[in-house]
Enzyme design. Structure first.
Site, PDB file in Angstrom:
ATOM      1  N   CYS A 414       0.803  -1.126  -0.014  1.00 23.75           N
ATOM      2  CA  CYS A 414      -0.041   0.121   0.169  1.00 23.75           C
ATOM      3  C   CYS A 414       0.967   1.386  -0.041  1.00 23.75           C
ATOM      4  O   CYS A 414       1.806   1.103  -0.517  1.00 23.75           O
ATOM      5  CB  CYS A 414      -1.005  -0.007   1.341  1.00 23.75           C
ATOM      6  SG  CYS A 414      -0.151   0.016   2.727  1.00 23.75           S
ATOM      7  N   HIS A 568      -3.137   9.883   4.176  1.00 27.92           N
ATOM      8  CA  HIS A 568      -3.347   8.485   3.707  1.00 27.92           C
ATOM      9  C   HIS A 568      -5.114   8.452   4.037  1.00 27.92           C
ATOM     10  O   HIS A 568      -5.434   8.260   5.219  1.00 27.92           O
ATOM     11  CB  HIS A 568      -2.592   7.492   4.584  1.00 27.92           C
ATOM     12  CG  HIS A 568      -2.837   6.079   4.162  1.00 27.92           C
ATOM     13  ND1 HIS A 568      -4.143   5.455   4.357  1.00 27.92           N
ATOM     14  CD2 HIS A 568      -1.976   5.446   3.664  1.00 27.92           C
ATOM     15  CE1 HIS A 568      -3.947   4.302   3.630  1.00 27.92           C
ATOM     16  NE2 HIS A 568      -2.686   4.209   3.214  1.00 27.92           N
TER      17      HIS A 568
END
Length: 646
Positions: A414, A568
């Site tokens: 990720c 994020h």
């Protein structure tokens, strides 16, 4: 099942949050406080306060039903809350119609809340033909809930009698077992905190164990409610926590401070003072416990055992006390008049503080545990530990540290971490991984490992995949060659509080409350979290876009002052592959405060990811702390929300 129980534990926090208000109102209005003042006006106010507190404590089942239904609903909808209330009312009526002696108490509220929440998630968007469309969607949830809970209530009316008798028998056995029973509860209470299931056992003990008829002739259940209503046999499930919260864990902080390396004590001292004072005053101990919980499981096991011992000792010496929030100074003072031998807390607490200090200090030193301030230098400075910037060499050593090609089953990543499926997680060498530049390693299960890399993870992952295709042959220059810095090496940077603005409208959270260890532990750097209420991410400062992740869920920015941040959006949102995200800027684009960066369809992604909480991480600060200056709901564009301190 484990995940389901965790969800119950998390949902229980909604109704449990009402307890401090109820306890405060009831205690202040009691006959030994405001109710004892010989003044009609004050006594009138006291009676109102006591009635208000009892109104909450006397209706805990329906409060639990409402709160848990909201917690289970994917969007915390009020429609789910209404369904939870209806479920509880119907359940009580059905049980009463079959057997008036049945009393499910808080258990009934939990079952009603879970039922309503699950049904809401299944039917909140159900569609009917046009002529029935009025009853579609969320309006259908209370209807189907009442039908399902009626059938469930009919079943429970038959089987709950023996279950109720069993719970009462267990409760009576634990109470009758005296010190042993209280000790077992204290041990389990702390032991279950890491997995979030302590709220489940607390609910049984605090709100169901035992019965007491108060002055008004009402039957109340549970250790907290009974204690606050004057039951002289209640409080032993709570008293033993006071020495631990107010003295024991602060003693552990003192031990960790003195066990830290001398040159690092100044850096960790402020943190230890802050979290120790929080525990002493309020009884909130998670900031301390999470300091060593994952770093030192041995110490956490010792802590759980000592908590059990404290509850046993409190019972043996006759120290009985209770709380409405947690076992801190505020609750101790508030309930001083209801407690038995409240002054015994002082010698008992000092004794446990000394025991914690000695045990923690000795265990940390003997086992060389890496508590704050004792980390190895090579683990703390990426520049001294990272291998040469040759990505191919780094990929080779990372593969070998993961157990070699044969142990790696799948590589994914990720924004900041490698997500790996491996044959055996025990073959992963944390030390070598950190020497290659990894910031931390998380073992999710026996076959799932996450390695915290940083924003260069994409390049490392792709290099590893290419190497695995070729069998991971050793490169020509295979040695781990240390370099002075890496592309992500921290630098001296700062930004004024007035020049940094809230990037998303929502609730401001400390980094420790971000529900992901890689972020909350500070592995990626200092920062904070936001529980977003709006789907647009704005630039918090003047600067430049330095990275947009391919799946659009994260963006890296650099301020004109040199500060770099990573925003994020949500957790585990990489798996959405950009669905629900729209980027409004490009790599390298110059930005100004308030420029829209990303748009997110929060409603569509909420049910697909673990959490929408958005970490905002400062990725290049050296020895600096990000401190929240505001809390709670903040609109995008609000300034002075943080400060950066050395």
């Amino acid at each position: 099942m484990f995940a389901f129980l965790q969800k119950i534990g998390k949902s229980l926090m909604f109704p449990i949050a009402t307890l401090p208000a109820a306890a405060l109102l009831l205690r202040l209005g009691s006959g030994d406080l405001l109710g004892a003042v010989p003044n009609e006006a004050i006594q009138y106010i006291a009676s109102i306060m006591a009635a208000s507190g009892n109104a909450i404590l006397g209706n805990l089942p329906i409060i639990f039903a409402i709160g848990i239904a909201m917690g289970f609903a994917h969007d915390n909808s009020g429609g789910a809350a209404l369904a939870g209330a209806i479920a509880q009312l119907v359940l009580v009526a059905v049980l009463g119609a079959v057997n008036a002696d049945l009393n499910m108490g808080v258990f009934g509220g939990i079952i009603s809340g879970i039922t309503a929440g699950l049904l809401y998630n299944k039917f909140y968007n159900v569609k009917f033909p046009e002529w029935l469309s009025f009853f579609g969607g969320r309006r259908f949830v209370p209807i189907i809930t009442s039908v399902v809970i009626t059938l469930l209530g009919a079943i429970l009316a038959v089987i709950w009698g023996p279950v109720q008798d069993g719970i009462d028998a267990v409760g009576n056995w634990i109470i009758g077992a005296g010190a042993l029973g209280y000790s077992a509860y204290g041990f389990l209470n702390r032991l279950l905190i890491p997995v979030g299931l302590h709220h489940v056992i607390n609910t049984v003990v605090w709100f169901d164990f035992g019965e007491f008829t108060n002055a008004a002739g009402e039957v109340v259940k549970g250790d907290i409610n009974r204690f606050l209503n004057g039951d002289t046999t209640a409080g032993y499930f709570q008293a033993g926590f006071f020495p631990i919260m107010m003295f024991g864990l602060p003693g552990a902080c003192l031990a960790m401070y003195f066990a830290a390396k001398k040159e690092k004590r100044a850096a960790v001292g402020g943190m230890f003072v802050s979290i120790a004072l929080t525990a002493f005053l309020t009884g909130v101990t998670e900031p301390i416990e999470f300091t060593f919980m994952f770093l030192s499981p041995v110490l956490y096991g010792v802590h759980a055992v000592l908590t059990g011992v404290s509850l046993a000792v409190a019972h043996v010496i006759g120290f009985r006390d209770g709380f409405g929030f947690s076992a801190g100074l505020m609750d101790w003072l508030l309930n001083f008049g209801l407690a038995d031998k409240p002054l015994m807390l002082l010698p008992l607490g000092l004794a446990f503080g000394a025991v914690y200090f000695v045990i923690f200090y000795v265990v940390i030193k003997k086992l060389d545990l890496k508590t704050p301030g004792r980390e190895d230098d090579e683990e703390e400075t990426e520049g001294a530990s990272a291998v040469t910037s040759d990505l191919d060499v780094r990929a080779y050593h990372t593969i070998e540290a993961l157990g070699g090609q044969q142990n790696i089953k799948q590589i994914d990543y990720c924004t900041t971490r490698l997500r790996l499926t491996v044959g055996d997680a025990s073959q992963v060498d944390d030390k070598v991984l950190k020497q290659t530049g990894a910031r931390g390693v998380m073992r999710i299960s026996k076959t799932n490992v996450q390695v915290i890399i940083g924003t260069s993870v994409e390049f490392l992952a792709e290099a590893m995949k290419e190497r695995l295709k070729k069998g991971n042959p050793a490169p020509a220059n295979v040695a781990l060659q240390q370099v002075a810095s890496t592309p992500e090496q921290s630098v001296e940077a700062t930004i004024a509080s007035s020049d940094f603005e809230m990037p998303i409208t929502g609730e401001l959270l400390p980094l420790s409350e971000v529900p992901d260890e890689a972020f909350s532990s500070g592995m990626m750097g200092p920062g904070f979290g936001i529980n977003p209420q709006d789907g647009t991410v704005y630039a918090p400062f003047d600067g430049q876009v330095v990275m947009i992740f391919p799946t659009k869920h994260a963006i890296g920015l650099k301020a004109d002052t040199g500060v770099e941040i990573l925003i994020h959006v949500g957790l585990d949102t990489v798996k959405l592959n950009g669905e629900g995200f729209e980027t409004l800027v490009t790599d390298g684009q110059i930005i100004q405060r308030g420029d829209a960066l990303i748009k997110v369809d929060l409603a569509s992604i909420k049910t697909l990811v673990p959490s929408l909480v958005t970490p905002v991480i400062f990725t290049n600060l050296t020895g600096q702390e990000v401190k929240l200056e505001k809390s709670g709901y903040q609109r995008a564009g609000s300034s002075n929300i943080i400060s950066i301190n050395k």
